[in-house]
Design a protein around this motif. Sequence first.
Motif, PDB file in Angstrom:
ATOM      1  N   TYR A  27      86.928  -0.179   7.764  1.00 39.89           N
ATOM      2  CA  TYR A  27      87.643   1.183   7.996  1.00 39.89           C
ATOM      3  C   TYR A  27      88.027   1.793   6.718  1.00 39.89           C
ATOM      4  O   TYR A  27      88.360   1.010   5.696  1.00 39.89           O
ATOM      5  N   ILE A  28      87.600   2.989   6.477  1.00 40.92           N
ATOM      6  CA  ILE A  28      88.230   3.925   5.120  1.00 40.92           C
ATOM      7  C   ILE A  28      88.738   5.210   5.357  1.00 40.92           C
ATOM      8  O   ILE A  28      88.131   5.820   6.332  1.00 40.92           O
ATOM      9  N   ALA A  29      89.791   5.284   4.906  1.00 39.16           N
ATOM     10  CA  ALA A  29      90.485   6.593   4.965  1.00 39.16           C
ATOM     11  C   ALA A  29      90.475   7.572   3.724  1.00 39.16           C
ATOM     12  O   ALA A  29      90.821   7.119   2.707  1.00 39.16           O
ATOM     13  N   SER A  30      90.030   8.623   3.908  1.00 39.51           N
ATOM     14  CA  SER A  30      89.789   9.420   2.514  1.00 39.51           C
ATOM     15  C   SER A  30      90.071  10.931   2.404  1.00 39.51           C
ATOM     16  O   SER A  30      90.075  11.377   3.636  1.00 39.51           O
ATOM     17  N   GLU A  51      81.399   9.121  11.151  1.00 39.95           N
ATOM     18  CA  GLU A  51      82.491   9.865  10.319  1.00 39.95           C
ATOM     19  C   GLU A  51      83.140  10.776  11.116  1.00 39.95           C
ATOM     20  O   GLU A  51      82.661  11.704  11.747  1.00 39.95           O
ATOM     21  N   LEU A  52      84.640  10.510  11.082  1.00 43.78           N
ATOM     22  CA  LEU A  52      85.463  11.603  12.063  1.00 43.78           C
ATOM     23  C   LEU A  52      86.289  12.178  11.006  1.00 43.78           C
ATOM     24  O   LEU A  52      86.856  11.578   9.968  1.00 43.78           O
ATOM     25  N   PHE A  53      86.080  13.473  11.046  1.00 45.37           N
ATOM     26  CA  PHE A  53      86.756  14.328  10.057  1.00 45.37           C
ATOM     27  C   PHE A  53      87.777  15.506  10.622  1.00 45.37           C
ATOM     28  O   PHE A  53      87.594  15.944  11.831  1.00 45.37           O
ATOM     29  N   TYR A  54      88.796  15.903   9.708  1.00 41.49           N
ATOM     30  CA  TYR A  54      89.556  17.135   9.815  1.00 41.49           C
ATOM     31  C   TYR A  54      89.608  18.097   8.585  1.00 41.49           C
ATOM     32  O   TYR A  54      89.977  17.530   7.442  1.00 41.49           O
ATOM     33  N   LEU A  55      89.322  19.320   8.747  1.00 47.84           N
ATOM     34  CA  LEU A  55      89.281  20.158   7.641  1.00 47.84           C
ATOM     35  C   LEU A  55      90.535  20.493   7.297  1.00 47.84           C
ATOM     36  O   LEU A  55      91.184  21.663   8.050  1.00 47.84           O
ATOM     37  N   GLN A  56      91.458  20.422   6.340  1.00 48.00           N
ATOM     38  CA  GLN A  56      92.555  20.768   6.030  1.00 48.00           C
ATOM     39  C   GLN A  56      92.814  22.083   5.593  1.00 48.00           C
ATOM     40  O   GLN A  56      93.740  22.969   5.855  1.00 48.00           O
ATOM     41  N   SER A  57      91.722  22.623   4.756  1.00 44.66           N
ATOM     42  CA  SER A  57      91.724  24.031   4.102  1.00 44.66           C
ATOM     43  C   SER A  57      90.310  24.177   3.696  1.00 44.66           C
ATOM     44  O   SER A  57      89.488  23.297   3.187  1.00 44.66           O
ATOM     45  N   GLY A  58      90.297  25.429   3.701  1.00 49.06           N
ATOM     46  CA  GLY A  58      88.759  25.821   3.098  1.00 49.06           C
ATOM     47  C   GLY A  58      87.823  26.119   4.249  1.00 49.06           C
ATOM     48  O   GLY A  58      88.189  26.145   5.251  1.00 49.06           O
ATOM     49  N   LEU A  99      89.060  12.316   5.888  1.00 52.22           N
ATOM     50  CA  LEU A  99      87.885  11.691   6.560  1.00 52.22           C
ATOM     51  C   LEU A  99      88.282  10.072   7.198  1.00 52.22           C
ATOM     52  O   LEU A  99      88.921   9.425   6.491  1.00 52.22           O
ATOM     53  N   HIS A 100      87.973   9.750   8.310  1.00 53.03           N
ATOM     54  CA  HIS A 100      87.951   8.500   9.150  1.00 53.03           C
ATOM     55  C   HIS A 100      86.422   7.994   8.877  1.00 53.03           C
ATOM     56  O   HIS A 100      85.651   8.443   9.511  1.00 53.03           O
ATOM     57  N   ILE A 101      86.176   6.888   8.093  1.00 51.19           N
ATOM     58  CA  ILE A 101      84.582   6.531   8.194  1.00 51.19           C
ATOM     59  C   ILE A 101      84.823   5.193   8.604  1.00 51.19           C
ATOM     60  O   ILE A 101      85.659   4.491   7.994  1.00 51.19           O
ATOM     61  N   PHE A 102      84.048   4.543   9.650  1.00 52.96           N
ATOM     62  CA  PHE A 102      84.580   3.333  10.323  1.00 52.96           C
ATOM     63  C   PHE A 102      83.217   2.781  10.851  1.00 52.96           C
ATOM     64  O   PHE A 102      82.330   3.424  11.762  1.00 52.96           O
ATOM     65  N   ASP A 103      82.898   1.506  10.992  1.00 54.85           N
ATOM     66  CA  ASP A 103      82.055   0.770  11.893  1.00 54.85           C
ATOM     67  C   ASP A 103      82.665   0.840  13.210  1.00 54.85           C
ATOM     68  O   ASP A 103      83.740   0.565  13.292  1.00 54.85           O
TER      69      ASP A 103
END
Length: 302
Positions: A27-30, A51-58, A99-103
């Motif tokens: 697992y990696i959080a970015s 790849e699970l993600f959330y857009l904070q801005s833009g 970003l959460h990137i995980f197996d």
Amino acid sequence: MKDIHDIKFQNGTKQELLSDLTPDFPYIASRVELDKFTGCFVPWHWHKEVELFYLQSGVLEYYTSKGKTVFPAGSGGLINSNILHMTRAQDSMNTVQFLHIFDTSFIAGKQGSRMEQRYITPIIAAPQIEIIALYPDHLAQIQLLNKIHESFNLSESDFGYEMKLRAILSDIWLHLLTMSLSSLEKKGHYNKINDKIKLMMIYIHEHYAEKISIAEIAAAAFSSERECFRAFRHCLHMTPAEYIKSYRLQMACSMLAESRESITGISHACGLGSSSYFGQVFREHIGCTPIEYRKKWRNSDI
């Protein structure tokens, strides 16, 4: 959470190199700042991990073989396993993505487990699901988006961090599976063109410094030249020649930023010929000369 301003790739491919991901904690959080990437975009790539993600801005554009999906601030989603994709900031200012990137073994446990068969495989084995988009103007999706956003507030220093993280990712995954049931009922067909385009891309990445013919690219995927053109149009929405040029320019940007090699040396190393032609193509696509780009990059580092 690690700040990311560029990504690394495994040798000879466009499969992302995730060096911080380990077997005991896959697992990696970015925190990704798109305006600090060259050209404000992340080039075409893929990875086995979801790849699970959330857009904070833009505003962020995701591209897959099925086209473009636009994500404004407050939205989010999932990129499925091994999906070829790229991202581009619509505005070059302050586009920030979590970003959460995980197996999937992180939430499924042992390979072949009941958890994997019942809840994980239905999504990652579904060819019709490349991307799942979530938007705050959909009432049914607001709660899930809030949960994704909150999941990035977990602190590694907290007792039970790993267990809490797995619990919240499992809960999010279950919601995504429930949302996807109607799509899963429509059986999709695996398109072998996705495997072929990856083989062709790998060939280009290994030989970009040389003269490359369409026949050679096609042969790398045991395809005809006609199939080669169709694969690039279908998956990357460009011709093979356009992709070769864009990849060479990506490599040139990296060399300009990271080395002291001469402009002439870089132009030949990237397969772009003479320094005059290199300068012309670089300005046309990047918007400045190679020397201006190098100065700008070094000043930003300072």
